[in-house]
Each structure stands twice: as C-alpha cells, then as structure tokens.
Design a protein around this motif. Structure first.
Motif, PDB file in Angstrom:
ATOM      1  N   GLN A 198       0.823  -1.202   0.000  1.00  0.00           N
ATOM      2  CA  GLN A 198       0.000   0.000   0.000  1.00  0.00           C
ATOM      3  C   GLN A 198       0.861   1.258   0.000  1.00  0.00           C
ATOM      4  O   GLN A 198       0.535   2.246  -0.663  1.00  0.00           O
ATOM      5  CB  GLN A 198      -0.925  -0.003   1.219  1.00  0.00           C
ATOM      6  N   LEU A 199       1.963   1.213   0.743  1.00  0.00           N
ATOM      7  CA  LEU A 199       2.862   2.365   0.785  1.00  0.00           C
ATOM      8  C   LEU A 199       3.400   2.672  -0.616  1.00  0.00           C
ATOM      9  O   LEU A 199       3.407   3.835  -1.046  1.00  0.00           O
ATOM     10  CB  LEU A 199       4.022   2.088   1.742  1.00  0.00           C
ATOM     11  N   ALA A 200       3.825   1.626  -1.321  1.00  0.00           N
ATOM     12  CA  ALA A 200       4.334   1.818  -2.683  1.00  0.00           C
ATOM     13  C   ALA A 200       3.243   2.363  -3.599  1.00  0.00           C
ATOM     14  O   ALA A 200       3.504   3.236  -4.448  1.00  0.00           O
ATOM     15  CB  ALA A 200       4.884   0.504  -3.225  1.00  0.00           C
ATOM     16  N   GLU A 201       2.030   1.877  -3.447  1.00  0.00           N
ATOM     17  CA  GLU A 201       0.926   2.359  -4.284  1.00  0.00           C
ATOM     18  C   GLU A 201       0.607   3.822  -3.976  1.00  0.00           C
ATOM     19  O   GLU A 201       0.352   4.623  -4.888  1.00  0.00           O
ATOM     20  CB  GLU A 201      -0.308   1.479  -4.079  1.00  0.00           C
ATOM     21  N   LEU A 202       0.607   4.189  -2.702  1.00  0.00           N
ATOM     22  CA  LEU A 202       0.317   5.567  -2.325  1.00  0.00           C
ATOM     23  C   LEU A 202       1.409   6.509  -2.832  1.00  0.00           C
ATOM     24  O   LEU A 202       1.118   7.637  -3.262  1.00  0.00           O
ATOM     25  CB  LEU A 202       0.170   5.679  -0.808  1.00  0.00           C
ATOM     26  N   MET A 203       2.649   6.050  -2.787  1.00  0.00           N
ATOM     27  CA  MET A 203       3.732   6.866  -3.344  1.00  0.00           C
ATOM     28  C   MET A 203       3.504   7.116  -4.831  1.00  0.00           C
ATOM     29  O   MET A 203       3.786   8.205  -5.348  1.00  0.00           O
ATOM     30  CB  MET A 203       5.078   6.180  -3.115  1.00  0.00           C
ATOM     31  N   ASN A 204       2.966   6.128  -5.513  1.00  0.00           N
ATOM     32  CA  ASN A 204       2.720   6.253  -6.940  1.00  0.00           C
ATOM     33  C   ASN A 204       1.525   7.141  -7.262  1.00  0.00           C
ATOM     34  O   ASN A 204       1.295   7.462  -8.428  1.00  0.00           O
ATOM     35  CB  ASN A 204       2.554   4.876  -7.572  1.00  0.00           C
ATOM     36  N   CYS A 205       0.776   7.511  -6.243  1.00  0.00           N
ATOM     37  CA  CYS A 205      -0.322   8.460  -6.436  1.00  0.00           C
ATOM     38  C   CYS A 205       0.165   9.911  -6.369  1.00  0.00           C
ATOM     39  O   CYS A 205      -0.596  10.827  -6.693  1.00  0.00           O
ATOM     40  CB  CYS A 205      -1.393   8.260  -5.363  1.00  0.00           C
ATOM     41  N   ALA A 206       1.409  10.097  -5.921  1.00  0.00           N
ATOM     42  CA  ALA A 206       1.904  11.449  -5.652  1.00  0.00           C
ATOM     43  C   ALA A 206       2.790  11.974  -6.776  1.00  0.00           C
ATOM     44  O   ALA A 206       3.279  11.227  -7.623  1.00  0.00           O
ATOM     45  CB  ALA A 206       2.670  11.461  -4.330  1.00  0.00           C
ATOM     46  N   ASP A 207       2.999  13.289  -6.741  1.00  0.00           N
ATOM     47  CA  ASP A 207       3.868  13.960  -7.704  1.00  0.00           C
ATOM     48  C   ASP A 207       5.246  14.246  -7.140  1.00  0.00           C
ATOM     49  O   ASP A 207       6.198  14.459  -7.891  1.00  0.00           O
ATOM     50  CB  ASP A 207       3.235  15.282  -8.154  1.00  0.00           C
ATOM     51  N   PHE A 208       5.361  14.283  -5.805  1.00  0.00           N
ATOM     52  CA  PHE A 208       6.673  14.508  -5.176  1.00  0.00           C
ATOM     53  C   PHE A 208       6.617  14.100  -3.709  1.00  0.00           C
ATOM     54  O   PHE A 208       5.534  13.953  -3.127  1.00  0.00           O
ATOM     55  CB  PHE A 208       7.088  15.990  -5.293  1.00  0.00           C
ATOM     56  N   PHE A 209       7.796  13.899  -3.126  1.00  0.00           N
ATOM     57  CA  PHE A 209       7.942  13.597  -1.700  1.00  0.00           C
ATOM     58  C   PHE A 209       8.568  14.820  -1.041  1.00  0.00           C
ATOM     59  O   PHE A 209       9.588  15.336  -1.517  1.00  0.00           O
ATOM     60  CB  PHE A 209       8.845  12.377  -1.502  1.00  0.00           C
ATOM     61  N   LEU A 210       7.988  15.271   0.062  1.00  0.00           N
ATOM     62  CA  LEU A 210       8.541  16.411   0.780  1.00  0.00           C
ATOM     63  C   LEU A 210       9.526  15.920   1.836  1.00  0.00           C
ATOM     64  O   LEU A 210       9.147  15.215   2.774  1.00  0.00           O
ATOM     65  CB  LEU A 210       7.437  17.226   1.446  1.00  0.00           C
ATOM     66  N   SER A 211      10.784  16.289   1.693  1.00  0.00           N
ATOM     67  CA  SER A 211      11.824  15.947   2.666  1.00  0.00           C
ATOM     68  C   SER A 211      12.031  17.157   3.559  1.00  0.00           C
ATOM     69  O   SER A 211      12.587  18.176   3.139  1.00  0.00           O
ATOM     70  CB  SER A 211      13.128  15.581   1.945  1.00  0.00           C
ATOM     71  N   CYS A 212      11.560  17.058   4.797  1.00  0.00           N
ATOM     72  CA  CYS A 212      11.597  18.218   5.695  1.00  0.00           C
ATOM     73  C   CYS A 212      12.059  17.843   7.095  1.00  0.00           C
ATOM     74  O   CYS A 212      11.817  18.570   8.052  1.00  0.00           O
ATOM     75  CB  CYS A 212      10.225  18.880   5.747  1.00  0.00           C
ATOM     76  N   GLY A 213      12.716  16.679   7.222  1.00  0.00           N
ATOM     77  CA  GLY A 213      13.197  16.238   8.525  1.00  0.00           C
ATOM     78  C   GLY A 213      14.368  17.069   9.011  1.00  0.00           C
ATOM     79  O   GLY A 213      14.963  17.860   8.268  1.00  0.00           O
ATOM     80  N   LEU A 214      14.720  16.876  10.280  1.00  0.00           N
ATOM     81  CA  LEU A 214      15.769  17.672  10.908  1.00  0.00           C
ATOM     82  C   LEU A 214      17.108  16.961  10.961  1.00  0.00           C
ATOM     83  O   LEU A 214      18.063  17.493  11.538  1.00  0.00           O
ATOM     84  CB  LEU A 214      15.327  18.051  12.335  1.00  0.00           C
ATOM     85  N   LEU A 215      17.202  15.771  10.373  1.00  0.00           N
ATOM     86  CA  LEU A 215      18.459  15.026  10.350  1.00  0.00           C
ATOM     87  C   LEU A 215      18.981  14.959   8.930  1.00  0.00           C
ATOM     88  O   LEU A 215      18.212  14.962   7.967  1.00  0.00           O
ATOM     89  CB  LEU A 215      18.265  13.618  10.912  1.00  0.00           C
TER      90      LEU A 215
END
Length: 275
Positions: A198-215
């Motif tokens: 499901q995670l892989a499928e949901l990623m495929n529904c998106a246009d980009f991933f927001l990387s906003c972590g503090l590390l």
C-alpha cells in the motif's frame, strides 16, 4: 555460520533488512551462539551495546541518535548513545550506510560504508496512476504531495505543516507509522500503518515527496520513495547524503542501494572477513 543479532527483526511486519538477509542468506540464523569459531560472523545492531565476540562481530551503526543529539541539542538519548558507543568500541568490524555518520564513529576505528538496500521490485514506478488515485480516493485534478513519518520532531512534521500552509494548492497524502505516533493534517488523506504494498501504491499516487526532517541522512522511507521514482523536494537546505536527480530511481542503482547489488556487497564484505 552468520548470526543475526537484531534489536527488532520486524516491528510492523515489514520486510526489513533482517528478514531479507535471512531469506537471501539461508545459512544465517537469528540469535547469538554460545561460542564461535573462526568461520562464524555476527551482525549486531548497534543499540545492543557491548558484544560477546568482538573478533567475530560486525557492528551495524545505523541508528541516528548521535545525529539527533547534535541537531536537536538534547541529552535525552545519551543512554542509547552509550550502548551504540559500546558496540562501536567492542566490534572489530563496523559499518554505516551514510557518509554523514562517519564522523561520529571514526574515532573508534575503521568504519565501512555499506548500503542497507531498498526493495526496488516492490518500490517501483507503477502504471495506471489514475486508477490508483481512485482506489485511495485521491484527487485526480490536483498536484499531490507525499510525506510519511511520525510526530517525533526529528521527522519534521512541524515543517510540513508550515510548508503545506504556504502551498494551499497542493493536496497531501500523509502516511503515519503507527497510531500512537500519528498526528493529523487537515484536508489531506491520512493513512496509518499501511502495508508495504500500500505504501508503494500511495507513493505512486503522488507527484513529489517532501523531505523536511531535521536530520541529514535520508530516512528509509525517502529511499523507498526515490525507488518509486518520486521526485524529492528538500526544503530546509540541510546537507543530505546526495542531491537526488530528476530520475531518483536511477540514483538508487547508481549508488548500489538496490537489494540485488546490496546482497553482493554484503556477500563480498563478509567473505573478505572470513577469508
């Protein structure tokens, strides 16, 4: 014999490095032996601390607690860091997956850079993205952003809230690791504890991933998103393992983070130790 000394083999039922390694190296087994020979090797997770067989042990220095202490200016993880340092001190062999973590461990001796590996067969670009969006009730007429994590401040959910408010035109898919660590983003599709498929499928529904972590090192979910060829938007100008290209799946193979290549790297590394 290869012995796998893990703190948690698979906390959420996912196919982790440990379950993958056990499957790919059938001669391995979980747990520690009562004694070892020169033909035995142990892979020990760093938070387990001092090990019983230093000459036969590879310390897996994967946890980011030293980075958390540095970036978040807190002593709350000192107990865990003490165990990690004991592992680094007493293991003859040491590995970490990120060059950004080397400065924390090089004082304990030579540290080898070895990838953990991403399942590029599962996390891959998928066809019929419109069908996937309808499956998960994701709008088909909006730009879709993706974020996954917990409310722990190192994950940067607080930064997501600010950025989302500044970009009201974007619709969000949010995946929370567990119910106990979940927050909520209004007006978004919030999911909790999904399967890896499901995670892989949901990623495929998106246009980009927001990387906003503090590390600085990428989290595993970010490697998985890149394996799905999801563009990575980094918003805090923090140094990362590398700057993902416009085709981040290609970066995975270039950096040898696909599991097929990772397997051969580990086979060669362990073979070099055992001679």
């Amino acid at each position: 014999m290869i012995y796998l000394s893990a703190e948690v083999v698979s906390g959420l039922g996912e196919d982790t490095f440990w379950t993958w390694f056990k499957r790919e190296f059938p001669e391995s087994r979980f747990g520690l032996p009562s004694s070892v020979t020169k033909d035995d090797i142990i892979l020990q997770y760093s938070t387990l601390g001092r090990n019983r067989f230093p000459e036969n042990t590879i310390g897996l220095l994967w946890e980011l607690h030293p980075e958390m202490k540095f970036q978040l200016k807190s002593n709350e993880w000192d107990g865990v860091i003490e165990k990690i340092e004991l592992c680094a001190t007493t293991c003859k062999y040491k590995t970490t997956p990120s060059h950004l973590m080397l400065p924390y461990y090089e004082k304990y001796g030579k540290v080898d850079l070895i990838p953990i590996g991403v399942d590029t067969d599962l996390f891959r670009p998928m066809e019929n993205k419109e069908l996937l969006k309808r499956k998960y009730n994701i709008p088909t007429n909006k730009k879709i952003g993706f974020w996954a994590g917990t409310t722990h401040r190192m994950k940067g959910f607080q930064n997501l809230l600010v950025w989302a408010q500044q970009h009201p035109d974007i619709y969000w898919i949010i995946v929370w690791k567990t119910h106990s660590e979940a927050g909520f983003l209004p007006g978004a599709s919030n999911f909790v504890h999904v399967t890896q498929q499901q995670l892989a499928e949901l990623m495929n529904c998106a246009d980009f991933f927001l990387s906003c972590g503090l590390l600085r090192p990428f989290f595993m979910v970010e490697w998985e998103a890149m394996s799905c060829n999801l563009p990575i938007v980094i918003i805090n100008n923090m140094e990362k393992d590398f700057i993902p290209s416009a085709e981040p799946r290609n970066d995975i193979f270039r950096l040898k983070w696909d599991r097929k290549t990772t397997k051969e790297i580990w086979r060669s590394y362990i073979g070099g130790i055992l001679g």
